[in-house]
Design an enzyme around this catalytic site. Sequence first.
Site, PDB file in Angstrom:
ATOM      1  N   LYS A   1       0.734  -1.508  -0.120  1.00 28.44           N
ATOM      2  CA  LYS A   1       0.002  -0.258  -0.242  1.00 28.44           C
ATOM      3  C   LYS A   1       1.089   1.486   0.133  1.00 28.44           C
ATOM      4  O   LYS A   1       1.640   1.466   0.467  1.00 28.44           O
ATOM      5  CB  LYS A   1      -0.705  -0.306   1.026  1.00 28.44           C
ATOM      6  CG  LYS A   1      -1.839  -1.208   1.481  1.00 28.44           C
ATOM      7  CD  LYS A   1      -2.450  -1.302   2.368  1.00 28.44           C
ATOM      8  CE  LYS A   1      -2.058  -1.739   3.303  1.00 28.44           C
ATOM      9  NZ  LYS A   1      -2.478  -2.081   4.846  1.00 28.44           N
TER      10      LYS A   1
ATOM     11  N   THR B   1      -6.645   9.650   8.580  1.00 20.67           N
ATOM     12  CA  THR B   1      -6.177   8.255   7.929  1.00 20.67           C
ATOM     13  C   THR B   1      -6.736   7.306   8.112  1.00 20.67           C
ATOM     14  O   THR B   1      -5.660   6.365   7.651  1.00 20.67           O
ATOM     15  CB  THR B   1      -4.673   8.639   6.838  1.00 20.67           C
ATOM     16  OG1 THR B   1      -4.345   9.473   8.379  1.00 20.67           O
ATOM     17  CG2 THR B   1      -4.710   9.522   6.125  1.00 20.67           C
TER      18      THR B   1
ATOM     19  N   GLY C   1      -7.419   4.574   9.987  1.00 20.63           N
ATOM     20  CA  GLY C   1      -8.055   3.402   9.654  1.00 20.63           C
ATOM     21  C   GLY C   1      -7.987   3.164   8.359  1.00 20.63           C
ATOM     22  O   GLY C   1      -8.380   2.329   7.955  1.00 20.63           O
ATOM     23  N   THR C   2      -7.149   3.737   7.538  1.00 22.44           N
ATOM     24  CA  THR C   2      -6.784   3.066   6.073  1.00 22.44           C
ATOM     25  C   THR C   2      -6.613   2.010   5.857  1.00 22.44           C
ATOM     26  O   THR C   2      -7.541   1.427   5.060  1.00 22.44           O
ATOM     27  CB  THR C   2      -5.964   4.265   5.245  1.00 22.44           C
ATOM     28  OG1 THR C   2      -5.397   4.711   5.886  1.00 22.44           O
ATOM     29  CG2 THR C   2      -6.810   5.799   5.022  1.00 22.44           C
ATOM     30  N   GLY C   3      -5.948   1.748   6.696  1.00 26.34           N
ATOM     31  CA  GLY C   3      -5.409   0.225   6.272  1.00 26.34           C
ATOM     32  C   GLY C   3      -6.184  -1.061   6.851  1.00 26.34           C
ATOM     33  O   GLY C   3      -5.961  -1.769   5.914  1.00 26.34           O
ATOM     34  N   CYS C   4      -6.869  -0.643   7.897  1.00 26.38           N
ATOM     35  CA  CYS C   4      -8.365  -2.066   8.316  1.00 26.38           C
ATOM     36  C   CYS C   4      -8.418  -2.132   7.426  1.00 26.38           C
ATOM     37  O   CYS C   4      -9.246  -2.837   6.618  1.00 26.38           O
ATOM     38  CB  CYS C   4      -8.007  -1.947   9.526  1.00 26.38           C
ATOM     39  SG  CYS C   4      -7.035  -1.328  10.429  1.00 26.38           S
TER      40      CYS C   4
HETATM   41  O1  PXL Z   1      -3.806   0.802  11.772  1.00 30.35           O
HETATM   42  C1  PXL Z   1      -3.219  -0.175  12.069  1.00 30.35           C
HETATM   43  C2  PXL Z   1      -3.939  -0.972  12.988  1.00 30.35           C
HETATM   44  C3  PXL Z   1      -4.687  -2.079  13.694  1.00 30.35           C
HETATM   45  N1  PXL Z   1      -6.138  -1.873  14.839  1.00 30.35           N
HETATM   46  C4  PXL Z   1      -5.627  -2.138  15.934  1.00 30.35           C
HETATM   47  C5  PXL Z   1      -5.101  -0.560  15.326  1.00 30.35           C
HETATM   48  C6  PXL Z   1      -3.890   0.282  13.904  1.00 30.35           C
HETATM   49  C7  PXL Z   1      -3.476   1.492  14.705  1.00 30.35           C
HETATM   50  O2  PXL Z   1      -3.660   2.415  15.423  1.00 30.35           O
HETATM   51  O3  PXL Z   1      -5.206   0.380  16.928  1.00 30.35           O
HETATM   52  C8  PXL Z   1      -6.197  -1.632  16.899  1.00 30.35           C
END
Ligand code: PXL
Length: 281
Positions: free
Chosen positions: A182, A224, A226-229
């Site tokens: 990403k 931004t 939470g974008t990855g999740c």
């Molecule tokens: O974005 C990665 C991530 C995944 N899961 C949890 C997080 C984070 C980033 O803070 O807190 C629970």
Amino acid sequence: MNSVKKESQPPVCMTIAGLDPSGGAGIIADIKTFSAFGCFACAAITSVTFQNTIGVFGAVHQTADSVNKQTQAVFEDYDVTALKTGMLPTGEIIREVARLIKKFSPKHVVVDPVVRSTSGFDLIDDAALKILIEHLFPLADLITPNIPEAERITGIALRSHDDIVRATAEMQAMGARNVLIKGGHSADGEVKEKGNAAKKAKDHLFIGGDLTVFEADFIETTATHGTGCTLAAAIAANLALGHDLIVAVKISKDFVTEAIRTAPNLGKGHSPINISPSSRV
Ligand code: PXL
């Protein structure tokens, strides 16, 4: 017992990940994303983190036994089509998740190798990361590292296209079949070029050795969180809906770009993005 069963059931998607109580990342983002695509969302918590848009202040991790019992209860009852993993903070939890995947064989497995929060809090230690690589990479249909994660996993600094190709080959040698790097952490997907008028966020998808590059406008914003999740959960949902990997990534990338574009301005730090299509304008 429900005697009236609908002809077509929504696919069930499950996330095994951490709780971000401020709702931006982790299982809350995953659940919202699964729901946004019409999938039925389930979740097992690996860690209760203490965080908001400003930072992560700590965490209490679950035991492997807790993760086992949460997940097993769901898998024994539902036909889970897609599994997405996020924050897996300890080696014992990672080993347990690998056992559960082998036991229940969900059709699609997306592993988001969560390493560190945007604010710099370590969500996994080096020993656990090694276990994640060894035990989960070979079980994943797709791994979705961002650039800092790919750098930590491979030890290669990603500054050029060649670096991305090299790092991917390295992760595939570690057992990952398909890799999505990403590019959101760098303005043009490879090197951060200051003053570049038409910045692009480039994601590199390697299906085996075949590369597809996805480009979106780079949106200058602090929203931004939470974008990855969200991207990884959207890919899992779209695989569960029957799309192939390239189409699933394309739909998911567009979804995240729109979620960033229409993000609310919540909190004092990195606002969460807008995962609810009904509130998009
Ligand atoms: O974005 C990665 C991530 C995944 N899961 C949890 C997080 C984070 C980033 O803070 O807190 C629970």
